[in-house]
Design a protein around this motif. Sequence first.
Motif, PDB file in Angstrom:
ATOM      1  N   PHE A   1      35.727 -17.031   0.059  1.00 53.02           N
ATOM      2  CA  PHE A   1      36.947 -16.409   0.599  1.00 53.02           C
ATOM      3  C   PHE A   1      37.154 -16.866   2.033  1.00 53.02           C
TER       4      PHE A   1
ATOM      5  N   GLY B   1      36.559 -16.118  -5.177  1.00 55.62           N
ATOM      6  CA  GLY B   1      36.768 -15.773  -3.770  1.00 55.62           C
ATOM      7  C   GLY B   1      37.898 -16.565  -3.141  1.00 55.62           C
TER       8      GLY B   1
ATOM      9  N   ILE C   1      41.289 -15.440  -4.354  1.00 56.58           N
ATOM     10  CA  ILE C   1      41.755 -14.233  -3.662  1.00 56.58           C
ATOM     11  C   ILE C   1      42.302 -14.613  -2.285  1.00 56.58           C
TER      12      ILE C   1
ATOM     13  N   ARG D   1      46.258 -14.097  -0.168  1.00 55.55           N
ATOM     14  CA  ARG D   1      46.382 -13.377   1.087  1.00 55.55           C
ATOM     15  C   ARG D   1      47.794 -13.493   1.670  1.00 55.55           C
TER      16      ARG D   1
ATOM     17  N   LEU E   1      51.396 -11.204  -0.461  1.00 55.36           N
ATOM     18  CA  LEU E   1      51.120  -9.812  -0.813  1.00 55.36           C
ATOM     19  C   LEU E   1      52.031  -9.305  -1.927  1.00 55.36           C
ATOM     20  N   ASP E   2      53.286  -9.749  -1.938  1.00 54.37           N
ATOM     21  CA  ASP E   2      54.208  -9.253  -2.958  1.00 54.37           C
ATOM     22  C   ASP E   2      53.896  -9.826  -4.339  1.00 54.37           C
TER      23      ASP E   2
ATOM     24  N   TRP F   1      51.333  -9.758  -6.193  1.00 60.67           N
ATOM     25  CA  TRP F   1      50.047  -9.073  -6.269  1.00 60.67           C
ATOM     26  C   TRP F   1      49.088  -9.685  -7.283  1.00 60.67           C
TER      27      TRP F   1
ATOM     28  N   THR G   1      44.848 -10.031  -7.521  1.00 61.87           N
ATOM     29  CA  THR G   1      44.347  -8.919  -8.329  1.00 61.87           C
ATOM     30  C   THR G   1      43.378  -9.366  -9.421  1.00 61.87           C
TER      31      THR G   1
ATOM     32  N   GLY H   1      39.973 -10.678  -8.372  1.00 60.78           N
ATOM     33  CA  GLY H   1      39.247  -9.529  -7.814  1.00 60.78           C
ATOM     34  C   GLY H   1      38.683  -8.654  -8.915  1.00 60.78           C
ATOM     35  N   LEU H   2      39.494  -8.395  -9.943  1.00 60.95           N
ATOM     36  CA  LEU H   2      39.007  -7.592 -11.070  1.00 60.95           C
ATOM     37  C   LEU H   2      37.855  -8.286 -11.782  1.00 60.95           C
TER      38      LEU H   2
ATOM     39  N   ILE I   1      35.566 -10.250 -10.392  1.00 64.44           N
ATOM     40  CA  ILE I   1      34.352 -10.008  -9.598  1.00 64.44           C
ATOM     41  C   ILE I   1      33.883  -8.570  -9.804  1.00 64.44           C
TER      42      ILE I   1
END
Lengths: 339, 274
Positions: free
Chosen positions: B213, B226, B229, B233, B236-237, B239, B243, B246-247, B249
């Motif tokens: 990351f 990483g 994700i 950054r 943001l909109d 998503w 997401t 991240g799920l 991990i």
Amino acid sequence: MNLQTYVGRRVLVLPAMILGITLLTFVLSHAVPSDPVAANLGDQAAADPAIVAAFKHRWGLDRPLPEQYLVYLRNLLHGDMGVSITTHQPVLTDLSQHLPATIELATAAMLLSLLLGIPLGIFSAVRRDSVVDQIGRGVSLLGVSMPVFWLGLVALFVFYARLGWAPSAGQLSPRVALPPFVTGFVVVDALLAGQTGTATDAIAHLALPALVLASSAVGIITRMMRGSMLEVLGEDYVRTARAKGLAPRRITFRHAARNALLPVITVIGLSFGSLLSGAVVTETVFAWPGLGSYAFLSATSLDFPAIMGVGIVVATVYIVVNLFVDVAYAMVDPRIRMG
Amino acid sequence: MVPRSFARSPLTVGSVVVVAVWLALAAAAPAIAPHGPLAQDIANRLAPPGPAHWCGTDPLGRDILSRVLYGARLSIPVGIAAVALAVMLGTLIGSVAGAAGGIVDEAIMRLTDLMLAFPTVILAMIISAALGAGIRNAVIAIMVAWWPTYARFARGLVIGARDREYVEAARAVGASPLRVFLRHVLLNILSPIVILGTLDVGRAILTFASLSFLGLGPPPQIPEWGSEIAAGRDYLDQWWIATFPGLAILTLVVALNVVGDGLRDALDPRLRKA
């Protein structure tokens, strides 16, 4: 051993530890065949032997390693950590500008995780296998398994982009000026200057990153507090207190929790390390102008004077925090001093 | 073989299934991923999840589901390799300290004290600043940061095993010190160390993801959770970009941690009640 001797002994070892830290940082960042020349000069300049030689001479890279270390150490004793290759500022200046923001964030996160973790751990132990206990265990499992950078992004998305509850990333809103520099901690400086508006804005900006950063420490502290509390609740003196007919609340808080807190004190010091690791990542997500953002900038551009400075400062902070924690532990538990 | 308490907890059993599913997905990624991990669908950049792209697409129009599946092929082996290397190095150094004793022991233990003062990510940054970013260097960073923990553990075990009767017996029948150390001491302390290492694989996967990351992992085109994700950054909109990796991990690491806890409880009955 009395308390003074114990503290004295620990403090005397401190300089040796810090010297070791400088050596270790130096070895890690120099012993491997790296090529900061190409990274910092660009390919074109790196092809010119004269420029390369001048660069190496400027940073002492043309001398043998032990000599480089001694030079570094001598400069360090004079408060000179070199000049950052990326910011062209003295590393010491850079560090003193960035360190307060990180300490502020890490302290806020530590306070939050204690405020959340200790009660959660106590209730989980007292109401074992209840809904609270299940929630407590769920929180600590998620806390240690959650990628903190992802949690930060999710929090920004939900609370800033969608709900609008949290302010944008950064330490202050764009139109709010920094308070006059006293301690470097924005919240404290704003309060000292009597700027309540600025302080409120700073606290609002601090809340979300601190909460995100606290997530893993909350998990560790809840788990530790629960385990320690369960152990204490099984002790004879707790049974005696029950047999005497003391109120359950009094037993939980006066007799059990106070003693169960002891081992948790050590974890506070140890989890400060993971908090500093997490701070690096959290800061980059929340554009927090701390040591983490600075370390990120210097690591990705092979800026070794800067990254060495960060390493030395962070490891020293960790050692000093743990010294305080151990001393606090020795003060409340005389058995430690015997060891 | 599997202790009953381990098989009885539904959470533990569920977690074993989750880990198994991730292993299967990683193995089968090339066969089941709907798109190539590098294939760009420029017309559908930043597409939200839909029938064509179940988890949406990233800023370069790459299919996020496919990249998440391929990412498992990197994260899982890297996590295991990093822990395995740290365990090997730590066991070697720690058992030398325990067996040698005296000044060697003292020197090694003080070195581990110092190493443990550096947070993993900072240590990794120092190493990356010297070696440059990359998968190999991220693994080296985790190894360098973690060996002291295993070294201390191994040292304790060696000291505990050194004076046991079977070691004394081996010495009495005339086995050389090296043979005693390798065959009788080291071999007997291996299983607790391997278990401790197994418990840390989830944490290693998490650490590797943090490093990439931060841009200290593989180059951006390689699918890695990483760095995917990190790519989300700035969006943001959109998503879905951050997401789903991240799920990935979160589910894998939660499951690994639950399995680890279950394993520890099953193997150490003293802790089961706690």
